[in-house]
Design a protein around this motif. Structure first.
Motif, PDB file in Angstrom:
ATOM      1  N   ILE A  40      -1.817   4.281   1.920  1.00 48.51           N
ATOM      2  CA  ILE A  40      -1.433   5.680   1.706  1.00 48.51           C
ATOM      3  C   ILE A  40      -2.364   6.331   0.689  1.00 48.51           C
ATOM      4  O   ILE A  40      -2.845   7.457   0.882  1.00 48.51           O
ATOM      5  CB  ILE A  40       0.029   5.777   1.226  1.00 48.51           C
ATOM      6  N   ALA A  41      -2.639   5.624  -0.407  1.00 44.98           N
ATOM      7  CA  ALA A  41      -3.532   6.170  -1.437  1.00 44.98           C
ATOM      8  C   ALA A  41      -4.911   6.453  -0.861  1.00 44.98           C
ATOM      9  O   ALA A  41      -5.512   7.512  -1.128  1.00 44.98           O
ATOM     10  CB  ALA A  41      -3.638   5.194  -2.607  1.00 44.98           C
ATOM     11  N   ILE A  45      -2.191   9.938  -4.913  1.00 47.70           N
ATOM     12  CA  ILE A  45      -3.134   8.810  -4.927  1.00 47.70           C
ATOM     13  C   ILE A  45      -2.802   7.890  -6.097  1.00 47.70           C
ATOM     14  O   ILE A  45      -2.746   6.658  -5.942  1.00 47.70           O
ATOM     15  CB  ILE A  45      -4.588   9.314  -5.038  1.00 47.70           C
ATOM     16  N   ASN A  46      -2.573   8.469  -7.266  1.00 47.89           N
ATOM     17  CA  ASN A  46      -2.281   7.669  -8.457  1.00 47.89           C
ATOM     18  C   ASN A  46      -0.978   6.883  -8.290  1.00 47.89           C
ATOM     19  O   ASN A  46      -0.914   5.687  -8.596  1.00 47.89           O
ATOM     20  CB  ASN A  46      -2.182   8.579  -9.676  1.00 47.89           C
ATOM     21  N   TYR A  47       0.061   7.538  -7.791  1.00 46.44           N
ATOM     22  CA  TYR A  47       1.361   6.880  -7.630  1.00 46.44           C
ATOM     23  C   TYR A  47       1.256   5.685  -6.685  1.00 46.44           C
ATOM     24  O   TYR A  47       1.698   4.567  -7.017  1.00 46.44           O
ATOM     25  CB  TYR A  47       2.404   7.872  -7.112  1.00 46.44           C
ATOM     26  N   TYR A  48       0.684   5.913  -5.506  1.00 44.91           N
ATOM     27  CA  TYR A  48       0.649   4.836  -4.519  1.00 44.91           C
ATOM     28  C   TYR A  48      -0.338   3.728  -4.906  1.00 44.91           C
ATOM     29  O   TYR A  48      -0.101   2.550  -4.626  1.00 44.91           O
ATOM     30  CB  TYR A  48       0.324   5.410  -3.134  1.00 44.91           C
ATOM     31  N   LEU A  70      -5.242  -7.697  -4.753  1.00 48.48           N
ATOM     32  CA  LEU A  70      -5.537  -7.259  -3.389  1.00 48.48           C
ATOM     33  C   LEU A  70      -6.721  -6.295  -3.434  1.00 48.48           C
ATOM     34  O   LEU A  70      -6.679  -5.309  -4.175  1.00 48.48           O
ATOM     35  CB  LEU A  70      -4.313  -6.569  -2.792  1.00 48.48           C
ATOM     36  N   PRO A  71      -7.800  -6.544  -2.676  1.00 55.97           N
ATOM     37  CA  PRO A  71      -8.965  -5.644  -2.728  1.00 55.97           C
ATOM     38  C   PRO A  71      -8.608  -4.192  -2.450  1.00 55.97           C
ATOM     39  O   PRO A  71      -9.149  -3.286  -3.089  1.00 55.97           O
ATOM     40  CB  PRO A  71      -9.892  -6.208  -1.646  1.00 55.97           C
ATOM     41  N   GLN A  72      -7.681  -3.988  -1.512  1.00 52.12           N
ATOM     42  CA  GLN A  72      -7.307  -2.610  -1.171  1.00 52.12           C
ATOM     43  C   GLN A  72      -6.562  -1.932  -2.330  1.00 52.12           C
ATOM     44  O   GLN A  72      -6.718  -0.726  -2.551  1.00 52.12           O
ATOM     45  CB  GLN A  72      -6.442  -2.603   0.096  1.00 52.12           C
ATOM     46  N   SER A  73      -5.754  -2.692  -3.078  1.00 47.52           N
ATOM     47  CA  SER A  73      -5.065  -2.122  -4.243  1.00 47.52           C
ATOM     48  C   SER A  73      -6.076  -1.693  -5.295  1.00 47.52           C
ATOM     49  O   SER A  73      -5.979  -0.599  -5.875  1.00 47.52           O
ATOM     50  CB  SER A  73      -4.105  -3.153  -4.848  1.00 47.52           C
ATOM     51  N   LEU A  74      -7.038  -2.556  -5.556  1.00 52.07           N
ATOM     52  CA  LEU A  74      -8.071  -2.261  -6.544  1.00 52.07           C
ATOM     53  C   LEU A  74      -8.919  -1.066  -6.115  1.00 52.07           C
ATOM     54  O   LEU A  74      -9.249  -0.193  -6.925  1.00 52.07           O
ATOM     55  CB  LEU A  74      -8.946  -3.495  -6.747  1.00 52.07           C
TER      56      LEU A  74
END
Length: 694
Positions: free
Chosen positions: A356-357, A376-379, A390-394
């Motif tokens: 989502i971010a 973007i910041n929240y998600y 997780l690479p996607q989280s980073l």
């Protein structure tokens, strides 16, 4: 380490002790060490690299291996037992690392121990009144001779010219999986299996994995395996097809040696849908095993980790992700509800939060008014909370900082994401953007641009994208002083897209680097500008060329057109050029305009977060006649690394430096800058060669 000061020795002793205190904990890595020592991860990385010339992970591994030698010398444990005791989850990986560090496997440890202790014992056991027996020289000489022969043999092998086949590059392309069912509504599941296979393989450092954007062109393409292999520069191809029948997934996988079209391995899987994550992990591990890729325990752990325990959530995620892979505005807006529904079924689903971010960032990307910054910041924070590795989280968190132009804060997240997923083309794209535009670093720019080109092969299906990719490589090379390499890649760029104006003016500067001909540079830039007079980037380059020629009357004409357009459209571009603009207007008697742009230049230079702040302030103070301050700023700049080649080429001819060149210290300081650039150029060249990028 005799060259270390006391503080550095104490620091090494402290972190070594911390690793030893956690020696059996295989999860104790760089992040954990940073927390334990009370430093940020990026500061720890820099400090260890500076002191030891090792990465932090290498340092930790070496401490573990040194401790392992002590356990092996005791002789009380097997190799497998030692590997677990020093924090290696895999004995085979422990053996590999041990051999790389010491030159022999741990099982031969006893054979490589020093014999002094045994000899001393023999002397002690001799009869007290017996005269010492002279040692025979022949066996010693014979042993020495054998040692010399052995060393010579090793050197002979090492110094032989390496053939192209000496190390087979494990480059692999996962081609789009085919849907074997007539039910097109299940295509997203098959695409999801392909994406999962690709993502899992991307996390294996020993592989070079071609990006999805590069392989997508072959979805409905009848080309043969050798043709695809040549176009993608791939050693292996993965072909897959499957379908979902009721509660079961059927998946066929084939591993092909691309050059010969030889089928090396194939497997048919029939699994219940509830086993989809095990299936995805098994496919990736089997492929890696077949091509004998080295897979570390950490990589296996990440591959085997299920993204969610809720199959309904995962099904919704796959539907959204299929749309995210084709990121039009319409698809992005359609994807987000799927991800949100997935989170309703699993509130800990990090991949969905990250997706989502990323979707919100892409929706905001080309807009002046950022609509989704808070979202973007929240998600991104939710993704990191539920899975911080997780690479996607980073990546999602990095994109939030990029949205707010906080590039230094984005950098460590992207670097960590690349460490976890070394083949991520998405992460490499953002890192290249950071290092060329916002946090200038010629070495990193060049390294990541070259890595990106290895895995994102776009030339065969998009000549425009190919041209820009090769232009980036060329620009990265010239900024690091590699003139011949830059010329090679800019010519390739222009072959793909002759009308690429970016490449045309980059080529003009490469030619200048070769011949130092300002008139030719001016002529080439004018020719480029004539092709499109709406291009403000080319307009200011033309103005700059007249500035260096000291034709200030003509430079003023072009600069005036440039600044008027910049202000009309409220563009924050080329603020670093305001100093040259100020000089130009001063030379033609436009004092009001000169003062305006000099003040803007000073403000910009003082707030510039890049390595060039002191350099720019040296220029400002030089032109204002404050030569002592200018020298001080220039001296401060000598402490920087990885500055670009233009620093060396244009400083000696820049009118802003006329006053400073009269200062007796100028030549000495500038020579130091030149020497530092040249030394850095040599180091970068060696580093790229060692990494197989040059």
């Amino acid at each position: 380490m005799p060259n270390l000061n006391t503080a550095e020795k104490n620091f090494l002793s402290q972190i070594t002790q911390l690793v030893e205190e956690n020696i059996s904990n295989e999860q104790f890595g760089v992040s954990e060490l940073a927390d334990a020592v009370g430093m940020s991860r990026s500061n720890l990385l820099r400090k260890i690299k500076k002191i030891t010339d090792l990465s932090a992970s290498q340092f930790i591994r070496n401490v573990r291996l040194k401790y392992a030698t002590e356990l092996l010398q005791e002789g009380s444990y097997t190799v497998s037992e030692v590997s677990y005791k020093v924090g290696f989850g895999s004995p085979s990986y422990f053996i590999k690392c041990f051999r790389e560090l010491y030159g022999y496997p741990p099982g031969e440890m006893r054979m490589h121990e020093e014999p002094e202790e045994q000899e001393e014992q023999e002397v002690e056991n001799e009869p007290e009144l017996q005269a010492p027996t002279p040692k025979k020289k022949f066996p010693v000489l014979l042993i020495s001779l054998f040692a010399i022969i052995a060393i010579a043999a090793v050197l002979y092998v090492l110094l032989q010219p390496k053939s192209g086949n000496s190390k087979k590059v494990k480059s692999i392309a996962v081609l789009p999986f085919l849907n074997d069912s007539n039910d097109t509504t299940n295509v997203y599941i098959i695409n999801g299996l392909m994406e999962a296979t690709l993502n899992n393989l991307q996390q294996i450092k020993d592989l070079r994995v071609i990006s999805r954007t590069s392989v997508e062109q072959y979805r409905d393409n009848p080309k043969s395996s050798p043709e695809i292999a040549k176009e993608l520069n791939a050693t292996y191809l993965i072909e897959g097809s499957g379908q979902k029948i009721g509660d079961q997934i059927l998946l066929n996988i084939q591993l092909i040696e691309a050059k010969t079209d030889k089928h090396l391995w194939s497997q048919q899987y029939r699994r219940d849908t509830e086993d989809i994550f095990t299936l995805q992990a098994d496919v990736a591990k089997s492929i890696a095993e077949q091509i004998e890729a080295i897979v570390t325990p950490e990589e296996i752990q990440r591959i085997e980790k299920a993204p969610t325990n809720n199959l309904v959530a995962y099904d919704l995620f796959l539907k959204g992700y299929d749309l995210l892979g084709k990121p039009t505005e319409e698809n992005l807006k359609a994807a987000i509800p799927y991800f949100k529904q997935a989170i309703q079924h699993d509130e800990e689903f990090a991949r969905s939060y990250a997706a989502i971010a990323i979707a919100f960032y892409l929706l905001d990307q080309n807009k002046t008014d950022k609509e989704f910054a808070d979202s973007i910041n929240y998600y991104a924070d939710q993704a990191l909370f539920h899975n911080s590795k997780l690479p996607q989280s980073l990546t999602a968190k990095a994109l939030f900082y990029m949205e707010h132009s906080e590039y230094e804060l984005a950098l460590p997240y992207l670097e960590k994401a690349l460490e976890i997923s070394p083949n991520s083309d998405v992460v490499l794209i953002f890192l290249v953007e950071l290092y060329v535009n916002y946090l200038p670093n010629t070495e990193k720019y060049l390294e990541y641009a070259l890595k990106g080109l290895e895995i994102d092969i776009v030339a065969t299906y998009d000549s425009s994208a190919a041209s820009y990719s090769y232009m980036h490589i060329s620009n990265a090379f010239i900024q690091s002083g590699f003139v011949d390499e830059a010329e090679k890649y800019i010519d390739i760029s222009l072959e793909y897209l002759p009308e690429n104006l970016y490449s045309q003016y980059v080529k003009a500067y490469i030619d200048y680097a070769k011949n130092q001909d300002l008139n030719q540079l001016n002529k080439s830039l004018l020719a480029t500008f004539e092709k499109d007079k709406t291009r403000l980037d080319v307009l200011q380059e033309v103005a700059k060329s007249y500035y260096y020629l000291r034709d200030f009357e003509t430079a003023a004409v072009y600069y005036k057109a440039f600044v008027e357009a910049r202000e009309m459209y409220n563009l924050e571009i080329y603020r670093s050029e305001n100093g040259k603009i100020g000089v130009t207007f001063d030379k033609v008697g436009e004092q009001g305009l000169s003062d305006k742009y000099f003040e803007q230049y000073r403000t910009w230079a003082e707030n510039d977060p890049s390595i060039y702040s002191n350099f720019s302030l040296a220029f400002y103070n030089s032109y204002k006649g404050n030569t002592d301050k200018a020298i001080d700023y220039l001296k401060a700049f000598t402490k920087q690394d990885n500055f670009h080649y233009w620093t060396i080429l244009f400083t000696p001819i820049d009118p802003m430096m006329d006053n400073l060149r009269k200062n007796p210290e100028y030549k000495k300081v500038f020579r130091e800058i030149e020497d530092k650039f040249n030394a850095n150029h040599i180091r970068v060249k060696k580093s790229l060669q060692e990494k197989g990028l040059l």
